[in-house]
Each structure stands twice: as structure tokens, then as C-alpha cells.
Enzyme design. Structure first.
Site, PDB file in Angstrom:
ATOM      1  N   GLY A   7       0.958  -1.366   0.060  1.00 46.84           N
ATOM      2  CA  GLY A   7      -0.281  -0.066   0.071  1.00 46.84           C
ATOM      3  C   GLY A   7       0.606   1.230   0.027  1.00 46.84           C
ATOM      4  O   GLY A   7       1.853   1.324   0.904  1.00 46.84           O
ATOM      5  N   CYS A   8       0.782   2.169  -0.951  1.00 46.53           N
ATOM      6  CA  CYS A   8       1.651   3.314  -1.125  1.00 46.53           C
ATOM      7  C   CYS A   8       0.855   4.603  -1.209  1.00 46.53           C
ATOM      8  O   CYS A   8       1.360   5.588  -1.924  1.00 46.53           O
ATOM      9  CB  CYS A   8       2.493   3.231  -2.194  1.00 46.53           C
ATOM     10  SG  CYS A   8       1.707   2.987  -3.975  1.00 46.53           S
ATOM     11  N   GLY A   9      -0.349   4.528  -0.595  1.00 48.54           N
ATOM     12  CA  GLY A   9      -0.937   5.692  -0.241  1.00 48.54           C
ATOM     13  C   GLY A   9      -0.422   6.593   0.675  1.00 48.54           C
ATOM     14  O   GLY A   9       0.987   6.470   1.004  1.00 48.54           O
ATOM     15  N   TRP A  11      -0.237   6.889   3.778  1.00 45.64           N
ATOM     16  CA  TRP A  11       0.250   6.293   5.349  1.00 45.64           C
ATOM     17  C   TRP A  11       1.221   5.504   4.934  1.00 45.64           C
ATOM     18  O   TRP A  11       2.461   5.285   5.527  1.00 45.64           O
ATOM     19  CB  TRP A  11      -0.871   5.806   6.186  1.00 45.64           C
ATOM     20  CG  TRP A  11      -0.473   5.227   7.301  1.00 45.64           C
ATOM     21  CD1 TRP A  11      -0.552   4.019   7.865  1.00 45.64           C
ATOM     22  CD2 TRP A  11       0.375   6.180   8.390  1.00 45.64           C
ATOM     23  NE1 TRP A  11       0.313   3.974   9.280  1.00 45.64           N
ATOM     24  CE2 TRP A  11       0.593   5.387   9.552  1.00 45.64           C
ATOM     25  CE3 TRP A  11       0.676   7.499   8.601  1.00 45.64           C
ATOM     26  CZ2 TRP A  11       1.400   5.784  10.710  1.00 45.64           C
ATOM     27  CZ3 TRP A  11       1.533   7.946   9.638  1.00 45.64           C
ATOM     28  CH2 TRP A  11       1.509   7.048  10.650  1.00 45.64           C
ATOM     29  N   GLY A  12       1.151   4.407   3.717  1.00 48.68           N
ATOM     30  CA  GLY A  12       1.961   3.500   3.418  1.00 48.68           C
ATOM     31  C   GLY A  12       3.096   4.177   3.005  1.00 48.68           C
ATOM     32  O   GLY A  12       4.380   3.817   3.194  1.00 48.68           O
ATOM     33  N   LYS A 187     -11.909   6.139  16.933  1.00 48.54           N
ATOM     34  CA  LYS A 187     -11.540   7.476  17.205  1.00 48.54           C
ATOM     35  C   LYS A 187     -11.990   8.350  15.666  1.00 48.54           C
ATOM     36  O   LYS A 187     -12.154   9.474  15.679  1.00 48.54           O
ATOM     37  CB  LYS A 187     -10.189   7.662  17.374  1.00 48.54           C
ATOM     38  CG  LYS A 187      -9.013   7.092  16.407  1.00 48.54           C
ATOM     39  CD  LYS A 187      -8.805   8.202  15.606  1.00 48.54           C
ATOM     40  CE  LYS A 187      -7.954   7.673  14.397  1.00 48.54           C
ATOM     41  NZ  LYS A 187      -7.423   8.686  13.398  1.00 48.54           N
ATOM     42  N   ASP A 239      -5.232   9.807  20.321  1.00 43.20           N
ATOM     43  CA  ASP A 239      -5.162  10.209  18.839  1.00 43.20           C
ATOM     44  C   ASP A 239      -6.389  11.323  18.883  1.00 43.20           C
ATOM     45  O   ASP A 239      -6.435  11.656  17.460  1.00 43.20           O
ATOM     46  CB  ASP A 239      -5.664   9.029  18.199  1.00 43.20           C
ATOM     47  CG  ASP A 239      -5.191   8.953  16.521  1.00 43.20           C
ATOM     48  OD1 ASP A 239      -4.516   9.917  16.288  1.00 43.20           O
ATOM     49  OD2 ASP A 239      -4.913   8.053  16.063  1.00 43.20           O
ATOM     50  N   SER A 249      -6.880  16.008   9.314  1.00 48.52           N
ATOM     51  CA  SER A 249      -7.656  14.868   9.565  1.00 48.52           C
ATOM     52  C   SER A 249      -8.819  14.794   8.407  1.00 48.52           C
ATOM     53  O   SER A 249      -9.599  15.734   8.240  1.00 48.52           O
ATOM     54  CB  SER A 249      -8.558  14.955  10.941  1.00 48.52           C
ATOM     55  OG  SER A 249      -9.402  13.904  10.948  1.00 48.52           O
ATOM     56  N   ASN A 251     -11.148  12.491   8.464  1.00 47.09           N
ATOM     57  CA  ASN A 251     -12.399  12.227   9.115  1.00 47.09           C
ATOM     58  C   ASN A 251     -13.203  13.363   9.800  1.00 47.09           C
ATOM     59  O   ASN A 251     -14.390  13.776   9.449  1.00 47.09           O
ATOM     60  CB  ASN A 251     -12.323  11.136  10.035  1.00 47.09           C
ATOM     61  CG  ASN A 251     -12.018   9.806   9.626  1.00 47.09           C
ATOM     62  OD1 ASN A 251     -12.874   9.184   9.268  1.00 47.09           O
ATOM     63  ND2 ASN A 251     -10.741   9.391   9.905  1.00 47.09           N
TER      64      ASN A 251
END
Length: 324
Positions: A7-9, A11-12, A187, A239, A249, A251
């Protein structure tokens, strides 16, 4: 130690960058060839967050990435884990350690992500989760934070935390994988509620949201056999600043745009997590009023009929009760 990040989005790609540039590991970074994130890294050598370190090998060959690694770190959409593990299991993974870096609960089953891997035949002693506060934009600016690694296997979580720590990330050993996973996922639901409050011009109510949200999640964790104190640890309450207050964020921004009648184009894991938690609340007979309100605004078009804020503010008309 050989590491692959699947996964290279955002976060990855950060994890690959962190382990290569800050820890000096040779890392394989995998993404599907047709994926936009992969194509950006392949064509430019960077994305909006990080540049590919010379120690990173970018590949779209899943077999190559899995075969390279002693430690396989997975960072994809949480709802895609089950099908993705089926693809990985086509290769020999009996000697691999898996580290899950997603925060979610499978909506169809209510299962934690580590439970899905166990169900697919991977030993629970070979599975860890890496969660906790921190935004890539802050990390890459040199701003440190604390995170947690948890596992059923005490030696594994100690090994990973001790070998992954740096002056940028201080790791803690988790001691309740149920609470760690549920808290980390939940969260994001609270983040959507916070965004609704921001978009509705009542940001001061995020204080009560933090307190009551943590209590709500603690009740669910306890009912599921975890330690309710985990809701007050790094994975959940720790968090909150990152999720409830940060401009980064996803979300929180999803909730803010929702109440304004606008559409958020990026992934907000809290949407499907709200649906999964609602099912868990019904299954374990636990009251989850904030979660239920977030579910309503996300799935019943409350933004379209103008009642999005009403659903959240309705929480204040509930019966008076003792706080604890």
C-alpha cells in the site's frame, strides 16, 4: 531485517519513507500498477508527502514484495483487508510477520482486522498492529509523536517497537489488542462528529465529545472482552488531538463538509467504522449514542435534508444521568 510495505497511499508511503530514511532499512514499497498513488510515485519519485528514499524499491509485483520480506506491513483501506489477504495467501507466507497499520472494523462481520488474518489461517503470534496519533505532515516536518504497537505475542510487539523507534516516533508496547484495535478504529467516528461540530459553528462542544466519546468506546471495549482503560490510551483518546482538531484529519474534514452540504473526495474510514460499530453495539447490547448519531448523518442523508446538526445536538436532550 527485510521489510515490505503493501500500500503506497499517504500512510503506506510515509511508513516506507520512515523505515528507510530514519531507520536505514531496505524497504520494498508496493502498490497495484493501476493505482494513482503508485503511478505518481513511479513517474515523479515523490508524492505530496514524501520523496522515495534511495533505500526504497518501488514495485507493482505483489509476489516480489511479499517474497522479499521478513516483515510485511499492510496499509490499505480497512474494508479491503479480507480480499487482499486472499491474494497474499497465494504465496508462501508461513514465515512472515504481518503488521497492520489501518484503523477500521470490517462492516459486514464486525471483526477486528487482526481477527480476519487469523480467520485466514495466519497465526495470531505472527500478527501485530501499529496505531496511534500522528499526521504525516507533522512527522515529515520533524514534529515527534508517540504511537503503540500491539500483538498477542509479547516478544513480537517488543521486538517491533524496539526496532522501529526513533527520535521521531516513541513507541509504547500495547497490552490489550482488542482495545487497541477498537479504540483506534472508533476515534475516526469521533472525528466525523467533531467535524460536524466545527462545520456547525459549535467547536466548543468538542470537549464534551472527547470525554463522552471515550466513555462510549470504553463500554464497547469492555463488552467485547478488552480492558476499558484502553479507550484512554494512545490508540483512542491519545489520537483525539490528531483526529478531532487537526486540519489534516480526513474524518474531521468529512464531517465539516457534510454539515455544509459539501462532498469530501478522499477516504474517511470513520464512515464504514460507524456502521460496523453500530452493529457491534447491537450485538453486545452497549449504548453508543454518539456512534449512532454519526451513523445517521453518514447513511441517512441528513446533510441533504438539513438535519445533520440536529442529529448531533439531539445528544444533549438525552436523560440526565450519573457521569460514571
Amino acid at each position: 531485517m527485510k521489510i515490505s510495505v503493501l500500500g503506497c497511499g499517504r500512510w503506506g508511503s510515509f511508513i516506507a519513507w520512515y523505515l528507510a530514511s530514519k531507520k536505514g532499512y531496505d524497504v520494498y514499497s508496493w502498490g497495484p500498477e493501476e493505482d494513482y498513488s503508485y503511478q505518481v510515485l513511479k513517474s515523479t519519485g515523490k508524492n505530496e508527502y514524501v520523496a522515495l528514499d534511495p533505500r526504497i524499491t518501488l514495485t507493482c509485483d505483489l509476489e516480489q514484495a511479499v517474497g522479499h520480506a521478513d516483515i510485511v506491513i499492510i496499509s490499505i483501506s480497512s474494508q479491503g483487508v479480507r480480499g487482499f489477504i486472499d491474494k497474499i495467501k497465494a504465496f508462501n507466507v508461513s514465515d512472515k510477520t504481518f503488521v497492520l497499520c489501518m484503523k477500521g472494523i470490517e462492516v459486514e462481520t464486525g471483526e477486528r482486522l487482526s481477527e480476519i488474518l487469523v480467520e485466514k489461517g495466519i497465526s495470531k503470534d505472527k500478527i501485530a498492529v501499529w496505531v496511534g496519533p500522528g499526521h504525516i505532515q507533522d512527522f515529515t516536518a520533524g514534529i515527534p509523536n508517540c504511537m503503540v504497537i500491539d500483538s498477542h505475542n509479547v516478544e513480537l510487539k517488543k521486538f517491533l517497537a524496539d526496532n522501529f523507534k526513533s527520535d521521531l516516533i516513541r513507541f509504547y508496547y500495547g497490552n490489550d489488542i482488542v482495545g487497541t484495535e477498537i479504540g483506534a478504529a472508533a476515534k475516526n467516528v469521533m472525528g466525523i462528529a467533531a467535524g460536524v461540530l466545527d462545520g456547525g459553528g459549535v467547536s466548543t462542544l468538542k470537549g464534551p465529545l472527547m470525554s463522552r466519546g471515550a466513555r462510549e468506546v470504553a463500554r464497547l471495549i469492555k463488552a467485547m472482552g478488552g480492558n476499558e482503560l484502553s479507550a484512554y490510551g494512545l490508540a483512542h483518546l491519545g489520537d483525539y488531538e490528531t483526529t478531532l482538531f487537526s486540519r489534516h484529519s480526513h474524518n474531521r474534514m468529512y464531517g465539516e463538509m457534510l454539515v455544509k452540504g459539501e462532498k469530501f473526495q478522499k477516504l474517511a474510514e470513520g464512515v464504514m467504522t460507524a456502521a460496523a460499530m453500530k452493529k457491534l453495539g447491537e450485538k453486545y447490547n452497549v449504548e453508543l449514542p454518539i456512534t449512532d448519531a454519526v451513523y445517521e448523518v453518514c447513511f441517512h442523508d441528513k446533510a441533504m435534508d438539513g438535519s445533520c446538526m440536529d442529529m448531533i445536538l439531539k445528544l444533549f436532550s438525552r436523560d440526565t444521568k450519573f457521569e460514571f
